[in-house]
Design a protein around this motif. Structure first.
Motif, PDB file in Angstrom:
ATOM      1  N   TYR A  10     -27.158  -1.399 -54.169  1.00  0.00           N
ATOM      2  CA  TYR A  10     -27.140  -2.482 -53.194  1.00  0.00           C
ATOM      3  C   TYR A  10     -27.592  -1.970 -51.827  1.00  0.00           C
ATOM      4  O   TYR A  10     -27.087  -0.957 -51.341  1.00  0.00           O
ATOM      5  CB  TYR A  10     -25.731  -3.068 -53.077  1.00  0.00           C
ATOM      6  CG  TYR A  10     -25.233  -3.728 -54.343  1.00  0.00           C
ATOM      7  CD1 TYR A  10     -26.036  -4.627 -55.043  1.00  0.00           C
ATOM      8  CD2 TYR A  10     -23.954  -3.471 -54.830  1.00  0.00           C
ATOM      9  CE1 TYR A  10     -25.582  -5.256 -56.198  1.00  0.00           C
ATOM     10  CE2 TYR A  10     -23.486  -4.094 -55.979  1.00  0.00           C
ATOM     11  CZ  TYR A  10     -24.295  -4.979 -56.656  1.00  0.00           C
ATOM     12  OH  TYR A  10     -23.847  -5.599 -57.789  1.00  0.00           O
ATOM     13  N   ASP A  11     -28.545  -2.684 -51.218  1.00  0.00           N
ATOM     14  CA  ASP A  11     -29.098  -2.225 -49.943  1.00  0.00           C
ATOM     15  C   ASP A  11     -28.847  -3.197 -48.803  1.00  0.00           C
ATOM     16  O   ASP A  11     -29.428  -3.073 -47.728  1.00  0.00           O
ATOM     17  CB  ASP A  11     -30.599  -1.961 -50.083  1.00  0.00           C
ATOM     18  CG  ASP A  11     -31.365  -3.192 -50.564  1.00  0.00           C
ATOM     19  OD1 ASP A  11     -30.727  -4.233 -50.781  1.00  0.00           O
ATOM     20  OD2 ASP A  11     -32.594  -3.094 -50.728  1.00  0.00           O
ATOM     21  N   THR A  12     -27.983  -4.196 -49.018  1.00  0.00           N
ATOM     22  CA  THR A  12     -27.601  -5.123 -47.955  1.00  0.00           C
ATOM     23  C   THR A  12     -26.083  -5.226 -47.929  1.00  0.00           C
ATOM     24  O   THR A  12     -25.422  -4.967 -48.940  1.00  0.00           O
ATOM     25  CB  THR A  12     -28.198  -6.525 -48.178  1.00  0.00           C
ATOM     26  OG1 THR A  12     -27.719  -7.039 -49.433  1.00  0.00           O
ATOM     27  CG2 THR A  12     -29.717  -6.467 -48.199  1.00  0.00           C
ATOM     28  N   PRO A  13     -25.497  -5.619 -46.795  1.00  0.00           N
ATOM     29  CA  PRO A  13     -24.028  -5.703 -46.715  1.00  0.00           C
ATOM     30  C   PRO A  13     -23.429  -6.677 -47.728  1.00  0.00           C
ATOM     31  O   PRO A  13     -22.362  -6.416 -48.270  1.00  0.00           O
ATOM     32  CB  PRO A  13     -23.787  -6.167 -45.274  1.00  0.00           C
ATOM     33  CG  PRO A  13     -25.011  -5.755 -44.526  1.00  0.00           C
ATOM     34  CD  PRO A  13     -26.134  -5.868 -45.496  1.00  0.00           C
ATOM     35  N   THR A  14     -24.084  -7.815 -47.951  1.00  0.00           N
ATOM     36  CA  THR A  14     -23.583  -8.811 -48.912  1.00  0.00           C
ATOM     37  C   THR A  14     -24.721  -9.192 -49.857  1.00  0.00           C
ATOM     38  O   THR A  14     -25.377 -10.234 -49.686  1.00  0.00           O
ATOM     39  CB  THR A  14     -23.051 -10.063 -48.186  1.00  0.00           C
ATOM     40  OG1 THR A  14     -22.123  -9.669 -47.183  1.00  0.00           O
ATOM     41  CG2 THR A  14     -22.346 -10.998 -49.164  1.00  0.00           C
ATOM     42  N   PRO A  15     -25.001  -8.363 -50.847  1.00  0.00           N
ATOM     43  CA  PRO A  15     -26.101  -8.669 -51.757  1.00  0.00           C
ATOM     44  C   PRO A  15     -25.801  -9.897 -52.606  1.00  0.00           C
ATOM     45  O   PRO A  15     -24.635 -10.268 -52.804  1.00  0.00           O
ATOM     46  CB  PRO A  15     -26.200  -7.405 -52.618  1.00  0.00           C
ATOM     47  CG  PRO A  15     -24.839  -6.793 -52.541  1.00  0.00           C
ATOM     48  CD  PRO A  15     -24.313  -7.111 -51.182  1.00  0.00           C
ATOM     49  N   THR A  61     -30.935 -10.065 -56.286  1.00  0.00           N
ATOM     50  CA  THR A  61     -31.072  -8.698 -56.781  1.00  0.00           C
ATOM     51  C   THR A  61     -31.800  -8.676 -58.112  1.00  0.00           C
ATOM     52  O   THR A  61     -32.685  -7.840 -58.346  1.00  0.00           O
ATOM     53  CB  THR A  61     -29.687  -8.047 -56.922  1.00  0.00           C
ATOM     54  OG1 THR A  61     -29.060  -7.972 -55.647  1.00  0.00           O
ATOM     55  CG2 THR A  61     -29.794  -6.640 -57.491  1.00  0.00           C
ATOM     56  N   ASN A  99     -34.974  -6.508 -57.305  1.00  0.00           N
ATOM     57  CA  ASN A  99     -34.628  -5.092 -57.366  1.00  0.00           C
ATOM     58  C   ASN A  99     -35.535  -4.369 -58.356  1.00  0.00           C
ATOM     59  O   ASN A  99     -35.591  -4.732 -59.536  1.00  0.00           O
ATOM     60  CB  ASN A  99     -33.160  -4.933 -57.787  1.00  0.00           C
ATOM     61  CG  ASN A  99     -32.660  -3.513 -57.602  1.00  0.00           C
ATOM     62  OD1 ASN A  99     -33.394  -2.548 -57.802  1.00  0.00           O
ATOM     63  ND2 ASN A  99     -31.393  -3.383 -57.231  1.00  0.00           N
ATOM     64  N   ASN A 107     -22.990 -14.334 -54.327  1.00  0.00           N
ATOM     65  CA  ASN A 107     -22.958 -13.266 -53.337  1.00  0.00           C
ATOM     66  C   ASN A 107     -21.881 -12.261 -53.720  1.00  0.00           C
ATOM     67  O   ASN A 107     -20.764 -12.650 -54.084  1.00  0.00           O
ATOM     68  CB  ASN A 107     -22.641 -13.823 -51.947  1.00  0.00           C
ATOM     69  CG  ASN A 107     -23.740 -14.723 -51.423  1.00  0.00           C
ATOM     70  OD1 ASN A 107     -24.915 -14.439 -51.597  1.00  0.00           O
ATOM     71  ND2 ASN A 107     -23.356 -15.819 -50.787  1.00  0.00           N
ATOM     72  N   GLU A 150     -34.803 -18.910 -50.509  1.00  0.00           N
ATOM     73  CA  GLU A 150     -35.225 -17.526 -50.323  1.00  0.00           C
ATOM     74  C   GLU A 150     -35.972 -17.005 -51.546  1.00  0.00           C
ATOM     75  O   GLU A 150     -37.044 -16.393 -51.420  1.00  0.00           O
ATOM     76  CB  GLU A 150     -34.008 -16.633 -50.051  1.00  0.00           C
ATOM     77  CG  GLU A 150     -34.379 -15.150 -49.928  1.00  0.00           C
ATOM     78  CD  GLU A 150     -33.173 -14.244 -49.770  1.00  0.00           C
ATOM     79  OE1 GLU A 150     -33.359 -13.012 -49.793  1.00  0.00           O
ATOM     80  OE2 GLU A 150     -32.042 -14.758 -49.644  1.00  0.00           O
TER      81      GLU A 150
END
Length: 279
Positions: free
Chosen positions: A146-151, A156, A160, A132, A200
């Motif tokens: 990065y498109d999330t607070p904690t990529p 990714t 991505n 992370n 995930e």
């Protein structure tokens, strides 16, 4: 003296030294009478650890005996060993060091923050044991989008579009990426943090699920990383991962433009487009 003999000698010296440092008062035992030697007696240490006196004596003498992780944990607890000392005890006893579940927390110290920023127009990322992203410099955000607070670096890499656009390069590197993650996760097989990432990705990427099922293991310290940036085109990096000595669950990933490509110039252009202050 061979390696095994030297390791047993070090085990004997280490256990004797740590036992001598621990007083009866520190261990919660009555200090009855004068003692010829400092620290706890072997009988007292064995009682605190819940093991037989003869067995503990053989362990401290470095004899060739069977040692389980559970019993070694009991000895380490009785000796009040720190986490690094506990890992050292495991190594000397011929066992894999225990998984350190303690997390350093979200705080980033000033030295690490300065190092990230000092990497300048080259991306730099700080990640935890699960990959992370905890912190990064400005150019890393512009490069990876990065498109999330904690990529997560692994998520990714497999989801991505910037990575997936260079299909041949991505496909060639993906097996090593998965093998490195399996090696990291194997150190703490029951850790829910690793399980969450793996679960995930199995649902989001059929290619990850296929590669994960191969059970390949590897620990590359360096790898080639390439992606297609929507504004400046292809970027190729040599990446080096460094572990912070005082926070072994923190890893600094440094991206350096790969020779033979136009990455340095493209990074400078991206910096001017996205990060340079207005004239």
């Amino acid at each position: 003296m061979n390696t095994v003999g030297r390791r047993r000698e070090q085990l004997r010296e280490f256990l004797r030294d740590r036992r001598a440092r621990l007083t009866p008062e520190q261990a919660g035992l009555p200090a009855a009478g004068r003692r010829r030697t400092p620290g706890l007696r072997r009988e007292e240490l064995a009682m605190l650890a819940g093991v037989g006196v003869s067995w503990y004596t053989w362990l401290e003498q470095g004899r060739d005996i069977t040692v389980s992780a559970e019993v070694l944990d009991a000895v380490a607890t009785a000796l009040r060993l720190t986490a690094p000392e506990r890992g050292h005890l495991y190594t000397l006893a011929g066992l894999n060091p225990p998984c350190h579940t303690a997390d350093s927390g979200p705080a980033i110290n000033a030295q690490t923050r300065n190092l990230l920023d000092a990497w300048g127009t080259r991306p730099a990322v700080l990640r935890d044991r699960y990959w992370n992203v905890l912190a990064h410099n400005d150019i890393a955000h512009a490069v990876f989008g990065y498109d999330t607070p904690t990529p997560n670096c692994l998520v990714t890499y497999f989801t991505n579009p910037r990575y997936l656009a260079l299909h041949d390069t991505w496909s060639a590197a993906a097996p090593a990426v998965v093998a490195a993650y399996r090696a990291d996760s194997a150190r703490c097989p029951a850790d829910p943090g690793f399980t969450a990432v793996i679960t995930e990705l199995r649902t989001r990427s059929t290619e990850f699920a296929r590669l994960w099922s191969r059970h390949d293991v590897g620990t590359p310290t360096q790898a080639v990383n390439a992606l297609h940036h929507p504004e400046v085109g292809e970027l190729h990096f040599d990446t080096t991962t460094l572990t912070l000595a005082d926070q072994p669950d923190r890893h600094l990933v440094l991206y350096n433009p790969r020779p033979g490509h136009d990455t340095s110039r493209r990074l400078e252009h991206l910096h001017r487009l996205r990060l340079a202050p207005p004239a």
